[in-house]
Design an enzyme around this catalytic site. Structure first.
Site, mmCIF file in Angstrom:
data_model
loop_
_atom_site.group_PDB
_atom_site.id
_atom_site.type_symbol
_atom_site.label_atom_id
_atom_site.label_comp_id
_atom_site.label_asym_id
_atom_site.label_seq_id
_atom_site.Cartn_x
_atom_site.Cartn_y
_atom_site.Cartn_z
ATOM 1 N N ASP A 47 0.829 -1.187 0.000
ATOM 2 C CA ASP A 47 0.000 0.000 0.000
ATOM 3 C C ASP A 47 0.876 1.254 0.000
ATOM 4 O OD1 ASP A 47 -2.476 -1.112 -0.130
ATOM 5 O OD2 ASP A 47 -2.976 -0.860 1.984
ATOM 6 N N LYS A 68 -3.613 2.783 -2.849
ATOM 7 C CA LYS A 68 -4.965 3.327 -2.979
ATOM 8 C C LYS A 68 -5.026 4.549 -2.083
ATOM 9 C CE LYS A 68 -8.442 0.535 -3.413
ATOM 10 N NZ LYS A 68 -8.591 0.613 -4.885
ATOM 11 N N MET A 180 -9.845 8.945 7.572
ATOM 12 C CA MET A 180 -10.131 9.419 6.216
ATOM 13 C C MET A 180 -11.143 10.562 6.222
ATOM 14 S SD MET A 180 -10.117 5.699 4.300
ATOM 15 C CE MET A 180 -10.747 4.787 5.739
#
Length: 263
Positions: A47, A68, A180
């Site tokens: 990642d 991502k 997030m």
């Protein structure tokens, strides 16, 4: 015979996939089990938020970067799943390395389900989530029993782009650890201010445990403005709740905010 090499057939070649939690960024926070798993990897799928130096722990592995990131060019999830399956069906030990803890907001559920359906053995190696690293950076317990009933982990980035039920979350009496959410800080702060006092302690920790870690301690009423003024962004964890009053940096006052860059 079906010529599709990605067809869901039972794995008879001894390959497997390990979902390894890389922790919040500091390689010293890797578990011993994670290091041992990395050492046996044939294929390493990384990642974006993983320390690039982690490849030194997998000397024999082919490295594939499958990052991502919100708002950035990203590797499609379906492609990642098929790639893991393909290598495992060829007999490889695929180590899928995820930032934080693999089982928390890392799409591990989708990957586990896909691989099991394909007959691929899946192992999971837990790690330290960035929410816990953020709490450690502030020197605060997320579940301080003088202040709260627990902690609630929530993502502000739902698959359908909807907002969480902030009213229900505010009513839990728990510390909120929001992942997030930096690009929605204004809207989530405004939503929570409908249900929590403006003087509710709040904090942001950017790049927790990493050399460029930065910490903001403020109040819910000032959170969005202070974070914007400090230039804080992703990757950042937002913490909200009375337990933040115990943070081990200058005492919180309703009108006080503090930004502290570390390292």
């Amino acid at each position: 015979m079906n010529g599709n090499h990605d067809s869901c057939t039972a794995n008879t070649h001894g390959g497997k996939v390990s979902l390894v939690s890389a922790g919040p960024g500091d390689l010293e926070l890797l578990t011993i089990k994670a290091a041992r798993t990395l050492a046996t990897a044939d294929v390493l799928m990384l990642d974006d938020l993983v320390d690039p130096q982690i490849v030194s722990l997998a000397p024999q592995a082919r490295v594939i970067r499958v990052g991502k990131r919100g708002g950035c060019r990203s590797t499609p999830q379906a492609f990642i799943c098929r790639l893991m399956r393909r290598y495992a069906q060829r007999g490889a030990h695929v180590v899928r390395v995820k930032g934080g803890d693999a089982l928390l907001f890392g799409r591990a559920g989708e990957e586990i389900g896909f691989l099991r359906k394909s007959g691929i053995e899946v192992a999971i190696v837990n790690g330290i989530s960035s929410g816990f690293a953020a709490a450690a950076a502030l020197g605060v317990s997320l579940t301080h029993r003088d202040h709260c009933r627990g902690v609630t982990f929530v993502t502000a980035h739902a698959q359908d782009h909807s907002e969480p039920d902030w009213a229900a979350l505010a009513a839990t009496g728990t510390t909120l650890a929001i992942y997030m959410g930096m690009d929605r800080l204004e809207s989530l702060s405004a939503a929570l201010l409908l249900h929590l006092p403006a003087h509710t302690p709040a904090a942001v920790v950017q790049a927790a445990s990493q050399p460029d870690e930065a910490r903001l301690l403020t109040t819910l009423g000032r959170l969005a403005a202070d974070a914007r003024h400090a230039g804080l962004g992703s990757p950042g964890v937002i913490l909200i709740g009375a337990a933040l009053a115990e943070a081990a940096i200058p005492a919180l006052q309703p009108s006080l905010s503090l930004v502290e860059a570390c390292g």
